[in-house]
Design a protein around this motif. Structure first.
Motif, mmCIF file in Angstrom:
data_model
loop_
_atom_site.group_PDB
_atom_site.id
_atom_site.type_symbol
_atom_site.label_atom_id
_atom_site.label_comp_id
_atom_site.label_asym_id
_atom_site.label_seq_id
_atom_site.Cartn_x
_atom_site.Cartn_y
_atom_site.Cartn_z
ATOM 1 N N ARG A 267 -1.153 -2.794 10.581
ATOM 2 C CA ARG A 267 -1.015 -4.071 11.277
ATOM 3 C C ARG A 267 -1.866 -5.122 10.575
ATOM 4 N N PRO A 268 -1.583 -6.410 10.852
ATOM 5 C CA PRO A 268 -2.359 -7.476 10.216
ATOM 6 C C PRO A 268 -3.671 -7.710 10.939
ATOM 7 N N ALA A 269 -4.658 -8.203 10.217
ATOM 8 C CA ALA A 269 -5.955 -8.559 10.796
ATOM 9 C C ALA A 269 -6.219 -10.032 10.537
ATOM 10 N N HIS A 270 -7.052 -10.607 11.368
ATOM 11 C CA HIS A 270 -7.479 -11.990 11.168
ATOM 12 C C HIS A 270 -8.211 -12.117 9.830
ATOM 13 N N GLY A 271 -7.875 -13.151 9.064
ATOM 14 C CA GLY A 271 -8.548 -13.379 7.795
ATOM 15 C C GLY A 271 -7.726 -13.007 6.583
ATOM 16 N N GLY A 272 -6.440 -12.669 6.772
ATOM 17 C CA GLY A 272 -5.594 -12.352 5.638
ATOM 18 C C GLY A 272 -5.707 -10.923 5.160
ATOM 19 N N GLU A 273 -6.164 -10.028 6.026
ATOM 20 C CA GLU A 273 -6.320 -8.629 5.653
ATOM 21 C C GLU A 273 -5.322 -7.767 6.419
ATOM 22 N N GLY A 274 -5.119 -6.551 5.895
ATOM 23 C CA GLY A 274 -4.314 -5.565 6.593
ATOM 24 C C GLY A 274 -5.209 -4.439 7.063
ATOM 25 N N GLY B 237 -3.330 -6.766 2.211
ATOM 26 C CA GLY B 237 -2.450 -5.716 2.695
ATOM 27 C C GLY B 237 -1.564 -6.206 3.826
ATOM 28 N N LEU B 238 -0.313 -5.725 3.862
ATOM 29 C CA LEU B 238 0.650 -6.149 4.871
ATOM 30 C C LEU B 238 1.210 -4.933 5.597
ATOM 31 N N PRO B 239 1.567 -5.071 6.879
ATOM 32 C CA PRO B 239 2.135 -3.938 7.620
ATOM 33 C C PRO B 239 3.340 -3.368 6.881
ATOM 34 N N GLY B 240 3.329 -2.055 6.708
ATOM 35 C CA GLY B 240 4.409 -1.394 5.981
ATOM 36 C C GLY B 240 4.081 -1.096 4.539
ATOM 37 N N ASP B 241 3.001 -1.671 4.014
ATOM 38 C CA ASP B 241 2.554 -1.361 2.661
ATOM 39 C C ASP B 241 1.997 0.058 2.582
ATOM 40 N N VAL B 242 2.238 0.725 1.461
ATOM 41 C CA VAL B 242 1.483 1.907 1.065
ATOM 42 C C VAL B 242 0.757 1.518 -0.217
ATOM 43 N N LEU B 243 -0.576 1.622 -0.218
ATOM 44 C CA LEU B 243 -1.383 1.027 -1.274
ATOM 45 C C LEU B 243 -2.396 2.007 -1.843
ATOM 46 N N ARG B 244 -2.635 1.905 -3.138
ATOM 47 C CA ARG B 244 -3.819 2.503 -3.735
ATOM 48 C C ARG B 244 -4.904 1.441 -3.668
ATOM 49 N N VAL B 245 -6.026 1.795 -3.081
ATOM 50 C CA VAL B 245 -7.092 0.818 -2.899
ATOM 51 C C VAL B 245 -8.410 1.381 -3.407
ATOM 52 N N GLU B 246 -9.309 0.475 -3.730
ATOM 53 C CA GLU B 246 -10.669 0.842 -4.112
ATOM 54 C C GLU B 246 -11.627 0.340 -3.046
ATOM 55 N N GLN C 203 4.192 1.327 -2.273
ATOM 56 C CA GLN C 203 5.436 1.002 -1.565
ATOM 57 C C GLN C 203 5.248 -0.347 -0.879
ATOM 58 N N SER C 204 6.156 -1.260 -1.139
ATOM 59 C CA SER C 204 6.002 -2.627 -0.628
ATOM 60 C C SER C 204 6.418 -2.745 0.823
ATOM 61 N N SER C 205 5.659 -3.521 1.555
ATOM 62 C CA SER C 205 6.036 -3.912 2.907
ATOM 63 C C SER C 205 7.295 -4.780 2.856
ATOM 64 N N PRO C 206 8.131 -4.727 3.892
ATOM 65 C CA PRO C 206 9.278 -5.643 3.951
ATOM 66 C C PRO C 206 8.855 -7.106 4.042
ATOM 67 N N HIS C 207 7.587 -7.346 4.373
ATOM 68 C CA HIS C 207 7.085 -8.715 4.431
ATOM 69 C C HIS C 207 6.645 -9.232 3.060
ATOM 70 N N ARG C 208 6.521 -8.348 2.079
ATOM 71 C CA ARG C 208 5.913 -8.702 0.797
ATOM 72 C C ARG C 208 6.927 -9.288 -0.177
ATOM 73 N N VAL C 209 6.519 -10.385 -0.847
ATOM 74 C CA VAL C 209 7.279 -10.988 -1.942
ATOM 75 C C VAL C 209 6.299 -11.238 -3.085
ATOM 76 N N GLY C 210 6.804 -11.667 -4.227
ATOM 77 C CA GLY C 210 5.928 -12.054 -5.316
ATOM 78 C C GLY C 210 5.113 -13.278 -4.928
ATOM 79 N N VAL D 69 3.481 -13.402 1.185
ATOM 80 C CA VAL D 69 4.194 -13.087 2.416
ATOM 81 C C VAL D 69 5.498 -13.888 2.459
ATOM 82 N N ALA D 70 6.595 -13.223 2.770
ATOM 83 C CA ALA D 70 7.866 -13.934 2.916
ATOM 84 C C ALA D 70 7.716 -15.008 3.991
ATOM 85 N N PRO D 71 8.137 -16.244 3.711
ATOM 86 C CA PRO D 71 7.962 -17.309 4.707
ATOM 87 C C PRO D 71 8.506 -16.947 6.084
#
Length: 437
Positions: A30-37, A52-61, A79-86, A104-106
């Motif tokens: 889920r999304p968090a306040h401040g532009g984080e997932g 990070g966006l809901p639905g993302d699968v990410l490698r993170v440090e 794996q990209s979230s359906p909300h994610r765009v370039g 984020v897709a508008p």
């Protein structure tokens, strides 16, 4: 550095806690306040992933480890979230801190921001599930919308946007700026400015561009003093409805070109419905019809508030009192609305409220730190029939709304306005009415 490839949190309790520098695979919930997932680590703890966006699968440090949470940065999108765009903003694509929702897709922005607002109201405000549905107040366009830009100037005199978490600058135009707004200011062949200065570029409602230099203000603060005017008069002309405001380029004004008209229309519509409903429930008309415009700036909301009071009460003697800490903003409003019964008072809202005549309706648009419990309680003690509370930070908005609930008011309507496209920032509107007695 250790590697942990398991996205399954069920086995996490048996694993050792992560450390800074560890890399893991996580799924964002889920999304968090401040532009984080928000995701969950294999050891069961929460991790905040910037970008990070809901639905993302990410490698993170892992970049930070605290007792109750961790923070991480994205290494790779598995794996990209359906909300994610370039990333749509060329400056943010190079690391600028301007458009943290540029990926984020508008069409998804509103959904994510509504989810963030509800989370803050429930988690910080501790409000139940009986909140009204979150409405949307759309603003177009979603790129090229910003009428005011503040830029840094580096040691060589080049203006640019600051890299996220840094004092370094990028001389690449941001997608937020109005088309052509930064021509000759940011980018190849641009002009040079005073090193270390803050550069303010503003395009007013007449289309005139104003470029001024000011000193850089401390984080979270605004400086209104102009040191040098480089282009234009330095005084912006802003027309909203029948009223024209003249204010310095450094003064606060809504950044989105459609925000002034959209926000005043929202105030007018919401208050009309609320006061009509209140009038139906009352047997005696108030002795006078007064409105409070608190943290009023140059009085943007005052004409709409006055119109609603006149229409709802049928009284020609309806009036508005605007309270604003900035003397300059109050002077601009006083000049713009000289023909209206709007009184401008300069001072702290908390100190002024106990001295004001009882209001029928209140509009308050506090700064990012919020109004605070003391101020909310003082307003509620005056028993307005309707209140519109505007907030630009969902966390402080949630705290303020909780204070309203503790003071005998509840949300009748709730909305998120898309006033900051491409960023995690949002503008929340809440219509509060007294609890049934």
């Amino acid at each position: 550095m250790t590697e942990n490839n398991s996205p399954d949190s069920s086995a996490g309790a048996e694993q050792s806690s992560v450390e800074v520098g560890d890399r893991v695979t996580v799924g964002v919930d889920r999304p968090a306040h401040g532009g984080e997932g928000i995701a969950q680590l294999p050891d069961g703890r929460i991790v905040f992933v910037r970008g990070g966006l809901p639905g993302d699968v990410l490698r993170v440090e892992i970049t930070k480890v605290k007792k109750r949470f961790t923070a991480a940065r994205i290494i790779d999108v598995v794996q990209s979230s359906p909300h994610r765009v370039g990333q749509r903003c060329p400056a943010a694509a190079r690391g600028a801190g301007c458009c943290d929702y540029g990926h984020v897709a508008p069409a998804s922005e509103d959904e994510l921001k509504r989810a963030v607002l509800l989370d803050q109201l429930r988690r910080i405000g501790r409000l139940g599930d009986d909140l009204p549905a979150v409405e949307s107040i759309p603003l177009e366009p979603v790129t090229g919308w910003r009428t005011r830009v503040r830029l840094g100037v580096d040691a060589t005199g080049h203006a640019g946007t600051r890299i996220a978490g840094s004092h370094y600058l990028l001389s690449i135009p941001c997608m937020q700026a109005l088309p052509g707004m930064l021509d000759g200011i940011v980018g190849p062949g641009s002009a040079r400015f005073t090193p270390g200065a803050e550069l303010i570029v503003a395009v007013d409602s007449t289309g005139a561009r104003h470029v001024v230099e000011s000193r850089r203000a401390a984080r979270g603060r605004r400086t209104e003093a102009i040191r040098r005017t480089l282009e234009g008069s330095g005084v912006c002309t802003e027309k909203v409805g029948e009223h024209t405001y003249h204010l310095p380029a450094t003064a606060f004004w809504q950044a989105h070109e459609k925000a002034p008209e959209t926000f005043t229309a929202t105030v007018r519509s919401w208050l009309t419905g609320a006061l009509d409903h209140a009038a139906d429930a009352e047997t005696d008309a108030p002795a006078a019809s007064v409105g409070w415009d608190l943290y009023g700036g140059a009085g943007l909301f005052a004409p709409a508030l006055l119109d609603v009071l006149r229409d709802s009460s049928g009284r020609a003697d309806a009036s508005v009192i605007s309270v604003e800490q900035s003397r300059m903003a109050a002077e601009c409003g006083r000049a713009a609305l000289a023909e209206l019964p709007v009184e401008f008072r300069t001072g702290e809202v908390a100190a002024e409220v106990p001295q004001l005549p009882a209001p029928s309706a209140v509009v308050l648009d506090p700064p990012r730190i919020g109004a605070g419990t003391e101020t909310v309680s003082a307003i509620a003690a005056a028993h307005p029939a309707a209140v519109i509370h505007v907030g630009c930070d969902p966390a402080t908005f949630a705290r303020d709304i909780a204070a309203w609930y503790s003071s005998g008011y509840h949300l009748s309507r709730l909305a998120v306005a898309g006033a900051f496209p491409g960023t995690h920032h949002l503008e929340a509107f809440g219509l509060l009415v007294p609890d049934a007695r």
